[in-house]
Design a protein around this motif. Structure first.
Motif, PDB file in Angstrom:
ATOM      1  N   GLY A  92       0.912  -0.999  -0.070  1.00  0.00           N
ATOM      2  CA  GLY A  92      -0.069   0.075   0.171  1.00  0.00           C
ATOM      3  C   GLY A  92       0.794   1.123  -0.053  1.00  0.00           C
ATOM      4  N   TYR A  94       0.663   5.066   1.826  1.00  0.00           N
ATOM      5  CA  TYR A  94       0.024   6.130   2.581  1.00  0.00           C
ATOM      6  C   TYR A  94       0.393   7.432   2.598  1.00  0.00           C
ATOM      7  N   HIS A 195      -5.056   2.542   9.288  1.00  0.00           N
ATOM      8  CA  HIS A 195      -6.056   3.056   8.721  1.00  0.00           C
ATOM      9  C   HIS A 195      -6.107   2.224   7.245  1.00  0.00           C
ATOM     10  N   PHE A 196      -4.902   1.473   7.022  1.00  0.00           N
ATOM     11  CA  PHE A 196      -5.079   0.514   5.963  1.00  0.00           C
ATOM     12  C   PHE A 196      -5.998  -0.727   6.146  1.00  0.00           C
ATOM     13  N   HIS A 330      -3.929   3.421  -2.625  1.00  0.00           N
ATOM     14  CA  HIS A 330      -3.534   4.792  -2.010  1.00  0.00           C
ATOM     15  C   HIS A 330      -4.593   5.228  -0.743  1.00  0.00           C
ATOM     16  N   ASN A 331      -4.028   5.297   0.662  1.00  0.00           N
ATOM     17  CA  ASN A 331      -4.724   5.655   1.682  1.00  0.00           C
ATOM     18  C   ASN A 331      -4.488   7.216   1.516  1.00  0.00           C
ATOM     19  N   HIS A 345     -15.274   9.583   8.559  1.00  0.00           N
ATOM     20  CA  HIS A 345     -14.150   9.150   7.998  1.00  0.00           C
ATOM     21  C   HIS A 345     -13.057  10.187   7.883  1.00  0.00           C
ATOM     22  N   ARG A 347     -10.107   9.527   6.396  1.00  0.00           N
ATOM     23  CA  ARG A 347      -9.231   8.871   5.403  1.00  0.00           C
ATOM     24  C   ARG A 347      -9.820   7.924   4.558  1.00  0.00           C
ATOM     25  N   THR A 349      -8.875   4.491   1.623  1.00  0.00           N
ATOM     26  CA  THR A 349      -7.896   3.992   0.500  1.00  0.00           C
ATOM     27  C   THR A 349      -8.560   3.685  -0.467  1.00  0.00           C
ATOM     28  N   ALA A 369     -13.297   2.270  -4.023  1.00  0.00           N
ATOM     29  CA  ALA A 369     -12.805   2.458  -2.412  1.00  0.00           C
ATOM     30  C   ALA A 369     -13.892   1.731  -1.599  1.00  0.00           C
TER      31      ALA A 369
END
Length: 501
Positions: A92, A94, A195-196, A330-331, A345, A347, A349, A369
């Motif tokens: 990933g 971030y 967060h991922f 992409h986060n 939310h 953030r 991904t 997403a």
């Protein structure tokens, strides 16, 4: 009342049900699959929008390359032959609010060097994390036989070969991602871990996925969910499976403590020697076996489900240039925070499919997403009418587009379409309880629970799928379907056989 007869009835035409059907036919059983939707696949779905093929499920496929029993299983199911896969270099990416970009490299050596350079004070903890990834990369856990069929000698061999992994499992299975993240000093490193993934997941589950990636056995099949499920359906049907779509099973028929078929909602009675429920656990215990409430395992009340999801998809003609690809995507930060009822939310991904042009027109790029959401809030909104419900879906999609435009200026002006599937969408198409995307969340508590796949009170009734294997994902769905057929073969004194198409 019409009657039909088969060896095995399978309730649910997702990956678990189709896997069970294919292995049933390999072992000489007649198999009939009943799927409530108008097409098979369950959550592993795709759909067309304005020339884009939305990938509704697959980010990576554990077992995509040789090196584990999962690869052998996928080969037996015919989903790997002659199909191109992409092995991302990153798990990933971030994007931190302060301009820091973290790359979650799948190579643990590269990951350790990268994260330690960003946060030298965290170097010791980063080294501990990457050492654990290497341990899980080298694990040799057999997946070719149901655990119930392993002998004492088998277990001794497993322990002997995997002692470092077993020690790491004992160490990390009781620690959540949030717990581990809080030990890190750098805020971006903490944010990346929290967060991922769902922050309540166990570190052991995270490390297992990173181990598959580090080993190079977790590639993305080009085309995503659509071509994958087409190949799995073809394998099941070519072997002689009867697949019935648009057919909802009302109940399991039992007689003298034995499952002997199912009753469809249209009144048709299907007699069978075995019944496999490859569907939602709540469906099993509240509808299929509603007349036997004592069968509902108490463990179900102790486990957390995956939260219901909203699934964003969009198509754009924006030129992204040479952006890094990754397994997760992409986060990114959301400006301002995105509120959906009680859920906020900060953030999201987003997967940006610059690496797969089979899912978009030549000049376009698919975006997807996943966002946790609240089932009851969407349910109440829908009761207020389609206009309010659709307006809220549109607002959420627009805010995600706006966040992407902040990172990639000009993107908002290139949107071809945007859409949002809500928990009600998942419930309608898959039957999953309260629109859950997968089954049981792999929390530290879930790591201590073994869910039953069959019951002494009902012979010849079996369960498969996410709801008997905490953690979700495609491999557990497929191998629990495979396991069900192994157990049936063992009960009937047959040798379990496999073949490749």
């Amino acid at each position: 009342m019409r009657r039909a007869q088969t060896d095995i009835v399978i309730v649910g035409g997702g990956i678990a049900g189709l896997s069970a059907a294919a292995y049933a036919r390999m072992n000489g059983f007649d198999a009939t699959v009943f799927e409530m939707a108008d097409r098979p696949g369950g959550v592993c779905a795709s759909w067309q929008r304005h020339g884009y093929l939305v990938n509704g499920s697959i980010h990576w496929l554990a077992g995509s390359a040789p090196g584990s029993d999962l690869h052998d299983m996928w080969m037996e199911l015919g989903v790997l032959d002659d199909h191109p896969h992409l092995t991302h270099a990153r798990f990933g990416v971030y994007h931190d609010l302060c301009g820091v970009t973290l790359h979650l490299w799948r190579d643990p050596d590269r990951l350790e060097a990268h994260l330690s350079e960003i946060s030298p004070p965290d170097a010791a903890l980063i080294a501990e994390l990457c050492a654990a990834i290497r341990v899980f990369r080298d694990m040799d856990m057999p997946m070719d036989r149901a655990f119930e069929l392993l002998s004492l000698a088998d277990w001794i061999g497993i322990f002997a070969r995997n002692m470092p992994m077993i020690m790491a499992h004992r160490r990390f299975s009781t620690v959540s991602l949030r717990d581990f993240a809080q030990r890190l000093q750098h805020p971006a490193l903490r944010g990346m871990l929290e967060h991922f993934w769902h922050a309540d997941m166990s570190m052991q589950f995270f490390l297992m996925q990173m181990g598959f990636a580090a080993k190079g056995t977790a590639a993305y099949p080009l085309g995503g969910s659509g071509p994958f499920i087409d190949r799995l359906v073809a394998r099941a049907e070519q072997s002689g499976t009867t697949l019935v779509t648009g057919a909802r099973v009302a109940s399991v028929i039992t007689d003298a403590g034995r499952a002997c078929g199912v009753m469809l909602e249209d009144g048709q009675r299907i007699e069978a020697r075995h019944v496999i429920a490859a569907c939602d656990a709540e469906t099993v215990f509240s509808r299929l076996l509603a007349d036997q409430p004592s069968l509902r395992p108490s463990e179900l009340d102790a486990l957390d489900r995956f939260p219901p999801l909203c699934y964003f998809s969009g198509g754009v003609t924006h030129e992204f240039g040479d952006i890094p690809s990754s397994m997760m995507g992409h986060n990114i930060a959301l400006h301002p925070p995105l509120d959906m009822g009680p859920t906020r939310h900060t953030r999201a991904t987003v997967q940006i499919y610059t690496f797969d042009k089979t899912v978009s027109p030549e000049s376009g790029t698919l975006l997807t997403a996943m966002l946790e959401s609240d089932y009851d809030w969407w349910k109440e909104l829908r009761r207020g009418g389609a206009e309010r419900y659709d307006a809220e879906r549109g607002r959420v999609a627009e805010q995600i587009i706006a966040a992407l435009d902040h990172l990639y200026p000009g993107l908002a002006g290139s949107v071809v379409f945007s859409d949002l599937a809500t928990p009600l969408t998942f419930e309608r198409y898959t039957g999953n309880h309260r629109g859950a995307y997968e089954g049981w969340l792999p929390t530290p508590a879930a790591a201590q629970v073994k869910l039953p796949t069959h019951f002494k009170e009902i012979e010849n009734f079996w369960m498969a799928g996410h709801w008997v294997a905490p953690g979700g994902g495609m491999p557990p769905a497929a191998y629990t379907g495979r396991n069900a057929i192994q157990l049936i073969c063992a009960q009937e004194g047959r040798r379990f056989r496999v073949s490749r198409p």
